[in-house]
Design a protein around this motif. Structure first.
Motif, PDB file in Angstrom:
ATOM      1  N   GLY A  75      39.012  23.704  53.823  1.00  0.00           N
ATOM      2  CA  GLY A  75      38.763  25.119  53.582  1.00  0.00           C
ATOM      3  C   GLY A  75      38.918  25.974  54.821  1.00  0.00           C
ATOM      4  N   PRO A  76      38.456  27.213  54.721  1.00  0.00           N
ATOM      5  CA  PRO A  76      37.591  27.715  53.658  1.00  0.00           C
ATOM      6  C   PRO A  76      38.335  28.077  52.373  1.00  0.00           C
ATOM      7  CG  PRO A  76      38.017  29.463  55.220  1.00  0.00           C
ATOM      8  CD  PRO A  76      38.642  28.225  55.791  1.00  0.00           C
ATOM      9  N   PHE A  77      37.602  27.941  51.266  1.00  0.00           N
ATOM     10  CA  PHE A  77      38.031  28.484  49.984  1.00  0.00           C
ATOM     11  C   PHE A  77      37.516  29.910  49.947  1.00  0.00           C
ATOM     12  CE2 PHE A  77      37.209  29.189  45.371  1.00  0.00           C
ATOM     13  CZ  PHE A  77      38.520  29.087  44.928  1.00  0.00           C
ATOM     14  N   LEU A  78      38.426  30.873  50.001  1.00  0.00           N
ATOM     15  CA  LEU A  78      38.046  32.281  50.120  1.00  0.00           C
ATOM     16  C   LEU A  78      37.932  32.928  48.746  1.00  0.00           C
ATOM     17  CD1 LEU A  78      40.320  33.520  53.075  1.00  0.00           C
ATOM     18  CD2 LEU A  78      37.908  32.855  53.166  1.00  0.00           C
ATOM     19  N   MET A  79      36.731  33.425  48.447  1.00  0.00           N
ATOM     20  CA  MET A  79      36.528  34.232  47.247  1.00  0.00           C
ATOM     21  C   MET A  79      36.505  35.710  47.615  1.00  0.00           C
ATOM     22  SD  MET A  79      33.758  31.644  45.587  1.00  0.00           S
ATOM     23  CE  MET A  79      33.355  30.892  47.164  1.00  0.00           C
ATOM     24  N   THR A  80      36.812  35.982  48.875  1.00  0.00           N
ATOM     25  CA  THR A  80      36.878  37.360  49.359  1.00  0.00           C
ATOM     26  C   THR A  80      38.153  38.054  48.917  1.00  0.00           C
ATOM     27  OG1 THR A  80      37.878  36.521  51.403  1.00  0.00           O
ATOM     28  CG2 THR A  80      35.501  36.903  51.418  1.00  0.00           C
ATOM     29  N   GLU A  81      39.112  37.285  48.462  1.00  0.00           N
ATOM     30  CA  GLU A  81      40.362  37.902  48.015  1.00  0.00           C
ATOM     31  C   GLU A  81      40.973  37.152  46.842  1.00  0.00           C
ATOM     32  OE1 GLU A  81      44.123  36.871  50.248  1.00  0.00           O
ATOM     33  OE2 GLU A  81      42.681  37.143  51.871  1.00  0.00           O
ATOM     34  N   GLN A  82      41.832  37.875  46.136  1.00  0.00           N
ATOM     35  CA  GLN A  82      42.416  37.363  44.904  1.00  0.00           C
ATOM     36  C   GLN A  82      41.261  36.848  44.038  1.00  0.00           C
ATOM     37  OE1 GLN A  82      46.281  35.315  45.776  1.00  0.00           O
ATOM     38  NE2 GLN A  82      45.744  35.735  47.911  1.00  0.00           N
ATOM     39  N   ASN A  83      41.448  35.787  43.316  1.00  0.00           N
ATOM     40  CA  ASN A  83      40.329  35.204  42.566  1.00  0.00           C
ATOM     41  C   ASN A  83      40.024  33.813  43.091  1.00  0.00           C
ATOM     42  OD1 ASN A  83      39.467  37.254  40.927  1.00  0.00           O
ATOM     43  ND2 ASN A  83      40.716  36.694  39.182  1.00  0.00           N
ATOM     44  N   GLY A  84      39.998  33.721  44.412  1.00  0.00           N
ATOM     45  CA  GLY A  84      39.683  32.462  45.065  1.00  0.00           C
ATOM     46  C   GLY A  84      40.931  31.720  45.483  1.00  0.00           C
ATOM     47  N   VAL A  85      41.130  31.577  46.801  1.00  0.00           N
ATOM     48  CA  VAL A  85      42.287  30.864  47.342  1.00  0.00           C
ATOM     49  C   VAL A  85      41.846  30.062  48.570  1.00  0.00           C
ATOM     50  CG1 VAL A  85      44.160  32.365  46.546  1.00  0.00           C
ATOM     51  CG2 VAL A  85      42.909  32.978  48.622  1.00  0.00           C
TER      52      VAL A  85
END
Length: 667
Positions: A75-85
C-alpha cells in the motif's frame, strides 16, 4: 528475613511482572490475524487483498505475500481519491545497503512472520546478520507511522545505509521534495500526501516512478539496535497540515503503539464482558474482535461532502465508498456498544442532508463528482431505533434532545409523501416517479414481492408503489414506540401519549391487514388492503422483531422459521423461503441469499417472544455455517448462500459485522 528469602521474593516479583507484561494484552494476542491482510496488489485497481486502517483514516495497508515480500507494508490503498486505488505495491519499501552497495537482506527468504492486530501491523525478517522488525500504527485519521527496528545479530560491526525506492501505479500524482519529506499532490483528489523521515536526515530524488531516498548511514555493533521512523499523511483541506505535522514531531512511537494497544484491549474487554452467556468461549471473543476490526477498517473521518465521521458498507467494493441511510442506522446501533461518538456522528452524517420536509437521502458521498448523492429515494426508517440504541449505551439526554425533532420530521414525512390513500399505512416509493427507485427505497432491490408492482403519484416529487408493505409499517410502528420513549426522557407527556395512541392503532392494522392465518405469515398487500402479495419473504417476520404480532401469530411464524423446507436452511432465514418457486440464491441478491440484518431481526424477534432455545439454535447455524465467518483470516461477506453457506458479493461488509456483533451481545 534472610537474604535468601529476600532474593526469592525478588525473583518471584520479577516473574509476576513478566507474566503480567505477557498477559496485559490477552485479547489482542488471542485475536491476532483475525483478518488476513496478505496480498500482492499488482495494479491500482487490484482488489484481491485487504487493507488495515484505524482511527477513521482514508487509507490503509497490508502485508505483501512472502513470495514478493519487500522491506515495507503493502500500500497504501488510497480511499482519498477515485473509489479506492493502490498507490503502490509497497510505497515505503526499505533497502539496507552495505558499503559495497549490496543488499544486506533478501526480504523474501528472510521473512519470519507477519501479524496483524486490531491495534497495528507487525512483520519480522531475519538472516545471519540482521533482525528487522517493522511495525505500523495509525496516530490519527490523517497519519500512519512505520517504525523499523534493525538489530545486528552477527559478531562484527555492520555499517549500512537505509534507502527507499518507490514504484507507483498512478499517473495523476505530482511529487516534490521538501526538507526530510515528500509532498504528493493528486489531480483527482483534494487530499495532499506527505511522507516524512522522522528519525534521520534524508536525501530525496524525485523519479519517473515516484521517488528515491536515503537516510543517514547507520553503524551497528554486535547486538546493537537502531530505529528508523517514517510517517505517511493524507490530509483533506478541512484539516490543518501544520498542526498535524507539529503533532507528528512530538510523537514517541513506542508510547503511541502502547497507548493504541491499551485502547484496543480495553475496547475488546468491555465488549467481551457484554457477551451473551452462550457465547462465553474464547473463540467467540476472537470472532467479536474480527467483527469490530471489520467496522474499524470501514470507518472514515469527516471529509468534504461527508460532514461527520461514519462507516462505509465496504471499502473493498468500488461503489460502496459513501454512507447509506439504513446501513448507517445499523452501523450506529452496533458501534454504540464500543465507539459511541462514532455512532452519534454516523447518525449526524445522514441528517446533515435532511430536507426541510423531513426526507433523508438514500446515500451520500465524499466526492459527488465521482458519484452524486442519491435523492431519488430514502431507506427503511430505522433511525429512531439507532438513536435509542445509542441512548441506551450512553444515557446522553442531550443527544436525544438533538435528534428528537429531526426524527419527528422524518417520521411525519412518510405519512405525507408515502401514504397514497391516507389510510395510515405507508408504501415504499420514490421522489422521481421511477419504479426502480421505489424498490431501492425498501432496501430489498429485486425482491420477488415487487415483481408486478407499479408506481402511483401522490404529489410533487412524491410517488408510492401500489402495495402496502409489512416491513415498512412494522418499522414505522417501532419508530412510534421509540419516539414515545424519547418523549418520556424529554418529559413531553402529550407527545408520549400521542405516540402511544398511534402505535396501538398501527399495531392493530398490522395484525389484521397483513396477516394470513392459513400460512401463518405476514405479507404485503395491494394498496386497498384486500389481496395478499403472497411471496413468503423475510419481511413477513419483521412484526416479531418490533413486537407487533400477537402471541398466536408469533407461534405460527416460529413454526415457519424452524421448518427446514422454508427458512431453517443450512444458513438460516433466507430472504425468500426455500420452497418458493422464485427462490434463487445464486446471484439472486434479495431472492434467497442470507442477509445478516434480516436474519438478526428474525432471531431477535423469536427471543423477544420467549423462544430463546429456538433463537439460539438458529443463531448457532448462522454463525458457524456461513463460510469463513467464524474462521480466522476470512472476511465477513455481504450475504451468504442459504444452502451451501458460500460467501457472496462484497467482502468486509459492515452491516453483516454489525448484526453478528449485536447477535453476540446482551441487549
Amino acid at each position: 528475613m534472610s537474604k535468601k528469602e529476600a532474593f526469592s521474593i525478588f525473583l518471584f516479583f520479577l516473574m509476576m511482572q513478566s507474566t503480567f507484561a505477557q498477559n496485559k494484552y490477552t485479547n489482542l494476542e488471542a485475536s491476532k490475524n483475525s483478518l488476513d491482510y496478505k496480498g500482492d496488489p499488482k495494479n491500482a485497481t487490484d482488489r484481491k487483498s485487504l487493507a488495515f486502517s484505524d482511527k477513521g483514516a482514508w487509507f490503509g495497508f497490508g502485508f505483501l505475500e512472502p513470495a514478493v515480500a519487500q522491506g515495507g507494508f503493502s500500500g497504501p490503498f488510497l480511499m482519498t481519491e477515485q473509489n479506492g486505488v493502490w498507490l503502490s505495491a509497497s510505497f515505503i519499501s526499505l533497502h539496507l545497503i552495505d558499503e559495497k552497495q549490496q543488499e544486506l537482506i533478501d526480504w523474501k527468504t528472510a521473512l519470519v512472520q507477519q501479524n496483524s492486530y486490531n491495534s497495528h501491523l507487525e512483520q519480522q525478517f531475519q538472516n545471519d546478520q540482521l533482525e528487522v522488525i517493522q511495525q505500523l500504527v495509525f496516530s490519527s485519521g490523517q497519519s500512519a507511522i512505520q517504525k523499523t527496528t534493525i538489530k545486528n545479530r552477527s559478531s562484527k560491526t555492520i555499517t549500512l545505509t537505509p534507502a527507499y525506492y518507490s514504484k507507483i501505479y498512478l499517473d495523476n500524482l505530482q511529487f516534490s521534495a521538501e526538507e526530510n519529506a515528500i509532498k504528493i499532490v493528486s489531480s483527482k483528489s483534494n487530499a495532499i500526501g506527505h511522507v516524512q523521515f522522522l528519525s534521520a536526515k534524508s536525501t530525496i530524488e524525485i523519479t519517473k516512478e515516484g521517488f528515491a531516498a536515503k537516510t543517514a548511514e547507520l553503524t551497528l555493533k554486535p547486538n546493537e539496535t537502531k530505529e528508523i521512523v517514517v510517517s505517511q499523511t493524507y490530509v483533506f483541506p478541512q484539516y490543518d497540515w501544520k498542526k498535524e505535522k507539529e503533532d507528528l514531531s512530538k510523537i514517541k512511537f513506542n508510547t503511541l503503539l502502547e497507548n493504541t494497544k491499551r485502547e484496543k484491549e480495553k475496547q475488546l474487554s468491555q465488549l467481551i464482558s457484554k457477551k451473551k452467556s452462550i457465547y462465553k468461549g474464547t473463540d467467540y471473543s476472537v470472532f467479536l474482535a474480527k467483527l469490530v476490526l471489520t467496522l474499524q477498517n470501514n470507518s472514515r473521518i469527516a471529509a468534504e461532502g461527508l460532514k461527520h465521521e461514519g462507516i462505509f458498507p465496504s471499502y473493498h467494493y468500488e461503489w460502496f465508498h459513501g454512507f447509506w441511510a439504513w446501513d448507517s442506522w445499523k452501523h450506529a446501533a452496533a458501534a454504540a456498544h464500543f465507539a459511541p461518538e462514532l455512532a452519534k456522528n454516523q447518525m449526524r452524517a445522514l441528517f446533515d442532508y435532511q430536507s426541510p420536509n423531513g426526507f433523508i437521502p438514500d446515500c451520500i458521498y465524499r466526492d459527488t463528482s465521482i458519484e452524486p448523492n442519491n435523492y431519488r429515494n430514502t431507506k427503511s426508517p430505522l433511525a429512531a431505533w439507532a438513536v435509542w440504541e445509542i441512548y441506551k449505551q450512553t444515557k446522553d439526554v442531550d443527544f436525544i434532545k438533538e435528534f428528537y425533532p429531526k426524527l419527528k420530521k422524518y417520521h411525519a414525512w412518510w405519512y405525507k409523501d408515502r401514504d397514497h390513500d391516507q389510510d395510515g399505512l405507508c408504501e415504499f416509493g420514490s421522489t422521481d416517479g421511477t419504479l426502480i427507485a421505489g424498490k431501492w427505497e425498501s432496501g430489498m432491490d429485486n425482491a420477488v414481492r415487487f415483481d408486478n408492482s407499479k408506481i402511483l403519484k401522490n404529489g410533487e416529487n412524491a410517488y408510492s408503489m401500489d402495495q402496502e408493505s409489512v416491513d415498512l409499517n412494522s418499522f414505522l410502528y417501532a419508530e412510534k414506540n421509540y419516539l414515545a420513549m424519547m418523549a418520556n426522557v424529554l418529559k413531553l407527556a402529550d407527545d408520549e401519549k400521542n405516540w402511544k395512541t398511534e402505535s396501538e392503532q398501527l399495531k392493530n392494522q398490522i395484525q389484521t391487514q397483513f396477516w394470513d392465518a392459513s400460512s401463518g405469515w405476514f405479507y404485503d398487500t395491494t394498496i386497498d388492503g384486500k389481496n395478499f402479495i403472497k411471496d413468503m419473504g423475510c419481511e413477513g417476520y419483521l412484526p416479531l422483531w418490533v413486537e407487533a404480532a400477537t402471541s398466536e401469530q408469533a407461534k405460527a411464524i416460529k413454526n415457519n422459521l424452524l421448518d427446514p423446507l422454508s427458512f431453517n436452511t443450512f444458513v438460516p432465514l433466507p430472504t425468500l423461503a426455500a420452497n418458493q418457486s422464485k427462490f434463487k440464491p445464486d446471484n439472486g441478491y434479495w431472492r434467497g441469499p442470507i442477509w445478516l440484518d434480516q436474519s438478526y431481526f428474525g432471531i431477535d424477534g423469536l427471543r423477544k417472544y420467549g423462544y430463546v432455545n429456538e433463537a439460539n439454535q438458529l443463531s448457532n447455524k448462522l454463525i458457524h455455517n456461513a463460510e469463513g465467518a467464524f474462521e480466522k483470516g476470512k472476511s465477513i461477506r455481504e450475504n451468504y448462500h442459504p444452502i451451501t453457506g458460500k460467501g457472496l458479493e462484497s467482502e468486509n461488509f459492515s452491516w453483516s459485522a454489525a448484526h453478528y456483533l449485536l447477535l453476540l451481545l446482551n441487549d
